[in-house]
Design a protein around this motif. Structure first.
Motif, short mmCIF file in Angstrom:
data_model
loop_
_atom_site.label_atom_id
_atom_site.label_comp_id
_atom_site.label_asym_id
_atom_site.label_seq_id
_atom_site.Cartn_x
_atom_site.Cartn_y
_atom_site.Cartn_z
N LYS A 90 12.65 128.28 82.25
CA LYS A 90 13.23 126.95 82.19
C LYS A 90 12.27 125.98 82.86
O LYS A 90 11.75 126.26 83.94
CB LYS A 90 14.59 126.93 82.90
CG LYS A 90 15.28 125.58 82.89
CD LYS A 90 16.60 125.64 83.64
CE LYS A 90 17.28 124.28 83.67
NZ LYS A 90 18.56 124.33 84.44
N ASP A 136 11.66 121.54 83.09
CA ASP A 136 11.89 120.14 82.70
C ASP A 136 11.22 119.22 83.70
O ASP A 136 11.06 119.58 84.88
CB ASP A 136 13.40 119.84 82.66
CG ASP A 136 14.12 120.59 81.57
OD1 ASP A 136 13.82 120.36 80.38
OD2 ASP A 136 14.99 121.42 81.90
N PHE A 137 10.86 118.02 83.22
CA PHE A 137 10.22 117.03 84.09
C PHE A 137 10.97 115.70 84.00
O PHE A 137 11.47 115.33 82.95
CB PHE A 137 8.76 116.83 83.68
CG PHE A 137 7.81 117.81 84.31
CD1 PHE A 137 7.05 117.46 85.42
CD2 PHE A 137 7.70 119.10 83.82
CE1 PHE A 137 6.19 118.36 86.02
CE2 PHE A 137 6.85 120.01 84.41
CZ PHE A 137 6.09 119.64 85.52
N ASN A 170 11.34 111.43 84.17
CA ASN A 170 10.54 110.37 83.55
C ASN A 170 10.21 109.24 84.51
O ASN A 170 9.69 108.20 84.10
CB ASN A 170 11.25 109.81 82.30
CG ASN A 170 12.65 109.30 82.62
OD1 ASN A 170 12.99 109.09 83.79
ND2 ASN A 170 13.46 109.12 81.60
N ALA A 229 8.13 119.14 88.73
CA ALA A 229 9.15 119.74 87.86
C ALA A 229 10.53 119.57 88.48
O ALA A 229 10.69 119.58 89.70
CB ALA A 229 8.85 121.22 87.64
N LYS A 230 11.53 119.41 87.62
CA LYS A 230 12.89 119.28 88.11
C LYS A 230 13.34 120.56 88.81
O LYS A 230 12.90 121.67 88.46
CB LYS A 230 13.85 118.98 86.96
CG LYS A 230 13.70 117.59 86.38
CD LYS A 230 14.75 117.35 85.29
CE LYS A 230 14.64 115.94 84.73
NZ LYS A 230 15.67 115.70 83.68
N TYR A 233 13.57 124.98 87.84
CA TYR A 233 12.61 125.64 86.95
C TYR A 233 12.52 127.12 87.33
O TYR A 233 12.71 127.50 88.49
CB TYR A 233 11.23 124.98 87.03
CG TYR A 233 10.45 125.30 88.28
CD1 TYR A 233 9.64 126.44 88.34
CD2 TYR A 233 10.51 124.48 89.40
CE1 TYR A 233 8.92 126.74 89.48
CE2 TYR A 233 9.79 124.79 90.54
CZ TYR A 233 9.00 125.91 90.58
OH TYR A 233 8.30 126.22 91.72
N TYR A 272 5.49 125.91 76.55
CA TYR A 272 5.88 124.53 76.80
C TYR A 272 4.68 123.61 76.59
O TYR A 272 3.59 123.88 77.08
CB TYR A 272 6.38 124.38 78.24
CG TYR A 272 7.65 125.14 78.54
CD1 TYR A 272 8.89 124.51 78.50
CD2 TYR A 272 7.61 126.49 78.86
CE1 TYR A 272 10.06 125.20 78.79
CE2 TYR A 272 8.77 127.20 79.14
CZ TYR A 272 9.99 126.55 79.10
OH TYR A 272 11.14 127.25 79.38
N ILE A 332 4.76 119.77 77.08
CA ILE A 332 5.51 118.56 77.41
C ILE A 332 4.56 117.38 77.48
O ILE A 332 3.58 117.39 78.23
CB ILE A 332 6.24 118.74 78.76
CG1 ILE A 332 7.22 119.92 78.68
CG2 ILE A 332 6.95 117.46 79.15
CD1 ILE A 332 7.83 120.30 80.02
N GLN A 350 4.93 113.16 77.91
CA GLN A 350 5.88 112.07 78.08
C GLN A 350 5.34 111.01 79.04
O GLN A 350 4.46 111.28 79.86
CB GLN A 350 7.22 112.59 78.58
CG GLN A 350 7.18 113.21 79.97
CD GLN A 350 8.50 113.80 80.39
OE1 GLN A 350 9.13 114.55 79.64
NE2 GLN A 350 8.95 113.47 81.59
#
Length: 246
Positions: free
Chosen positions: A146, A148-149, A151, A166-167, A170, A226, A228, A230
């Motif tokens: 897992k 996610d980052f 914004n 990273a959120k 992870y 992954y 990513i 953004q």
């Protein structure tokens, strides 16, 4: 009467002698294998059943009791998901061994032990013992990945959201690279540890507020890749109080 006491004395002497002889007989060696894991808090835990995130480094200890004058021979056999005769994916011929788990799923580890003393051979555990479940293997379960980052972030020294990273949550990321660019494509920062992050500086100086760009390339223990890409907004004037007011 004297004859009776003599008989009783002899019987007691024989019984005590037998008990002492039994106590003096060396016990056969046994094994009680354990997995030793250093947790995220730095504490060491010993267990035979553990779930965690990759990469996970585990130290395996045979837990030998009563080795006496026996020499030992061990095989650590690693299986995936289930124990099938001859279907182990790895063997380690060591008394104690370390292994880093980087693949998601359940890993079952069996210890096959032999003890030798001259012509005397003792096999404490066999593969069949694990297959028939008369002996339980060590079980290591690695979670799926897992990542996610966010914004935006606010590197203003208020102790909240000062680092772009990273959120929380992870897990099982075994390969990682993140790069920050400004709007002109200039590289500002790069890190290769998913626990790391960017503090909003370039060559030791704070960068301006505005929009930047992150590119994250990573791979999970479950094989997931992954990629990513953004925008991220850097806000220095944003503060967060204990009550949550901005």
């Amino acid at each position: 009467m004297k004859k009776l006491f003599s008989i009783i004395y002899i019987l007691l002497f024989v019984t005590i002698s037998q008990l002492m002889a039994q106590d003096m007989e060396p016990q056969e060696p046994t094994i009680n294998p354990l997995a030793k894991i250093i947790t995220e808090t730095g504490e060491e835990t010993e267990n035979t059943n553990y779930s965690g995130s990759a990469p996970l480094v585990v130290h395996f200890d045979p837990g030998i009791d009563n080795p006496e004058n026996y020499s030992s021979y061990f095989e650590w056999r690693f299986y995936e998901n289930e124990i099938v005769e001859g279907q182990h994916v790895l063997v380690r011929h060591e008394s104690e061994t370390d292994f880093t788990f980087t693949k998601a799923g359940t890993h079952l580890i069996c210890l096959i032990g032999y003890f030798l003393n001259g012509n005397d051979t003792i096999m404490t555990v066999t593969e069949e013992d694990y297959i028939t479940k008369t002996r339980e293997p060590i079980s290591i379960t690695i979670s799926t990945s897992k990542l996610d980052f966010p914004n935006a972030f606010s590197p203003n020294g208020d102790g909240a959201n000062d680092i772009y990273k990273a959120k929380i949550g992870y897990q099982s990321i075994v390969e990682f690279k993140a790069t920050i660019y400004n709007r002109w494509g200039q590289k500002m920062y790069e890190w290769t540890d998913p626990a790391g992050g960017w503090d909003g500086t370039y060559k030791g100086s704070n960068v301006k507020e505005g929009v930047y760009y992150v590119h994250v390339q990573a791979k999970g223990a479950d094989g997931r890749k992954y990629n990513i890409k953004q925008d991220i907004t850097l806000l220095r004037g944003y503060t967060e109080t204990a009550s949550g007011d901005n």
